[in-house]
Design a protein around this motif. Structure first.
Motif, short mmCIF file in Angstrom:
data_model
loop_
_atom_site.label_atom_id
_atom_site.label_comp_id
_atom_site.label_asym_id
_atom_site.label_seq_id
_atom_site.Cartn_x
_atom_site.Cartn_y
_atom_site.Cartn_z
N LEU A 19 -10.11 -20.45 7.16
CA LEU A 19 -9.23 -19.39 6.69
C LEU A 19 -9.85 -18.06 7.08
O LEU A 19 -10.97 -17.74 6.68
CB LEU A 19 -9.06 -19.47 5.17
N VAL A 20 -9.14 -17.29 7.89
CA VAL A 20 -9.66 -16.01 8.39
C VAL A 20 -9.03 -14.88 7.57
O VAL A 20 -7.81 -14.72 7.58
CB VAL A 20 -9.34 -15.83 9.88
N PRO A 21 -9.84 -14.13 6.84
CA PRO A 21 -9.27 -13.03 6.05
C PRO A 21 -8.73 -11.94 6.98
O PRO A 21 -9.25 -11.73 8.07
CB PRO A 21 -10.46 -12.52 5.23
N THR A 22 -7.68 -11.28 6.56
CA THR A 22 -7.12 -10.17 7.32
C THR A 22 -7.31 -8.88 6.54
O THR A 22 -7.45 -8.89 5.32
CB THR A 22 -5.62 -10.39 7.58
N ASP A 23 -7.31 -7.79 7.27
CA ASP A 23 -7.43 -6.48 6.61
C ASP A 23 -6.15 -6.22 5.82
O ASP A 23 -5.05 -6.54 6.27
CB ASP A 23 -7.63 -5.39 7.66
N VAL A 55 -8.51 -0.75 5.62
CA VAL A 55 -7.07 -0.95 5.84
C VAL A 55 -6.80 -1.41 7.29
O VAL A 55 -7.52 -1.06 8.22
CB VAL A 55 -6.28 0.33 5.51
N ALA A 56 -5.75 -2.20 7.43
CA ALA A 56 -5.34 -2.67 8.76
C ALA A 56 -4.79 -1.51 9.58
O ALA A 56 -4.29 -0.52 9.04
CB ALA A 56 -4.26 -3.74 8.60
N GLU A 57 -4.88 -1.64 10.88
CA GLU A 57 -4.25 -0.67 11.79
C GLU A 57 -2.78 -0.54 11.40
O GLU A 57 -2.12 -1.54 11.13
CB GLU A 57 -4.39 -1.17 13.23
N HIS A 58 -2.28 0.69 11.34
CA HIS A 58 -0.90 1.02 10.95
C HIS A 58 -0.64 0.76 9.47
O HIS A 58 0.51 0.73 9.04
CB HIS A 58 0.14 0.30 11.81
N GLY A 59 -1.69 0.58 8.67
CA GLY A 59 -1.56 0.36 7.24
C GLY A 59 -1.38 1.67 6.49
O GLY A 59 -1.29 2.76 7.07
N THR A 60 -1.32 1.56 5.16
CA THR A 60 -1.10 2.71 4.29
C THR A 60 -2.19 2.77 3.23
O THR A 60 -2.54 1.75 2.63
CB THR A 60 0.27 2.60 3.59
N ILE A 61 -2.70 3.97 3.00
CA ILE A 61 -3.69 4.21 1.95
C ILE A 61 -3.06 5.17 0.94
O ILE A 61 -2.65 6.27 1.30
CB ILE A 61 -4.97 4.83 2.53
N TYR A 62 -2.99 4.73 -0.31
CA TYR A 62 -2.51 5.57 -1.40
C TYR A 62 -3.73 6.08 -2.16
O TYR A 62 -4.55 5.29 -2.62
CB TYR A 62 -1.59 4.79 -2.34
N VAL A 63 -3.82 7.40 -2.29
CA VAL A 63 -4.96 8.02 -2.97
C VAL A 63 -4.46 8.63 -4.27
O VAL A 63 -3.56 9.48 -4.28
CB VAL A 63 -5.62 9.10 -2.10
N TYR A 64 -5.05 8.20 -5.38
CA TYR A 64 -4.66 8.68 -6.69
C TYR A 64 -5.32 10.01 -7.03
O TYR A 64 -6.33 10.39 -6.43
CB TYR A 64 -5.00 7.63 -7.76
N ASN A 65 -4.75 10.71 -8.00
CA ASN A 65 -5.24 12.02 -8.42
C ASN A 65 -6.74 11.99 -8.71
O ASN A 65 -7.25 11.02 -9.27
CB ASN A 65 -4.48 12.50 -9.66
#
Length: 167
Positions: A19-23, A55-65
């Motif tokens: 099983l290969v983990p993905t970002d 994060v994976a390429e083309h992914g999204t990072i949500y940054v909280y306050n």
């Protein structure tokens, strides 16, 4: 049934494949996250740079306050989204840049970016050199030597930012 095995069944159900983990495609950053946070160091981080790395390429990072000190380098295509531009603060603490974007197709919005200083190698609080198709929008950029430095770049969208007390 393999239970918690680190393997999956291959073609025909006979072969075991590792099983290969993905970002992760979505990552969350909150300065209050720690080792007791579910998903810690997988898709939940306490620093923006760790989130960018994971994060994976083309992914999204949500940054909280919160206030996040130091600088980050964005070296892959992604979306970097702050919860509220008035309350998600990236404070350079006097560093030459706060956000250095070196990849194409980056979308960054929802931050207060403050306290960068002059550097002979990096010009702006947000430094964009040779990047294309990047969007920097809906940010507050305040108290920096230079707010946004853009050179040798094409098809970028810089819009709806408030730039105050920056050259």
């Amino acid at each position: 049934d393999l239970g918690d095995s680190p393997y999956i069944l291959g073609g025909g159900g006979c072969d075991l494949l590792p099983l290969v983990p993905t970002d992760p495609v979505i990552v969350y950053v909150n300065h209050d996250y720690n080792a007791s946070t579910l998903g810690w160091q997988i898709d939940h981080f306490d620093t923006i740079q760790d989130g960018i790395t994971a994060v994976a390429e083309h992914g999204t990072i949500y940054v909280y306050n919160g206030i996040y000190y130091g600088s980050v380098i964005v070296a892959k295509s992604l979306k970097l989204i702050g919860e509220d531009k008035h309350n998600v603060v990236l404070d350079g603490n006097g560093s030459g840049y706060i956000v250095k974007i070196t990849a194409d197709n980056v979308n960054m919005s929802g931050f207060t970016i403050q306290n960068s200083s002059y550097s002979t190698t990096v010009q702006g609080a947000i430094d964009l050199r040779g990047v294309n198709n990047t969007t920097i929008s809906r940010n507050i950029i305040v108290d920096n030597y230079i707010g946004i430095y853009l050179i040798a770049a094409h098809n970028n969208n810089i819009s709806e930012n408030i730039v105050v007390n920056s050259s």
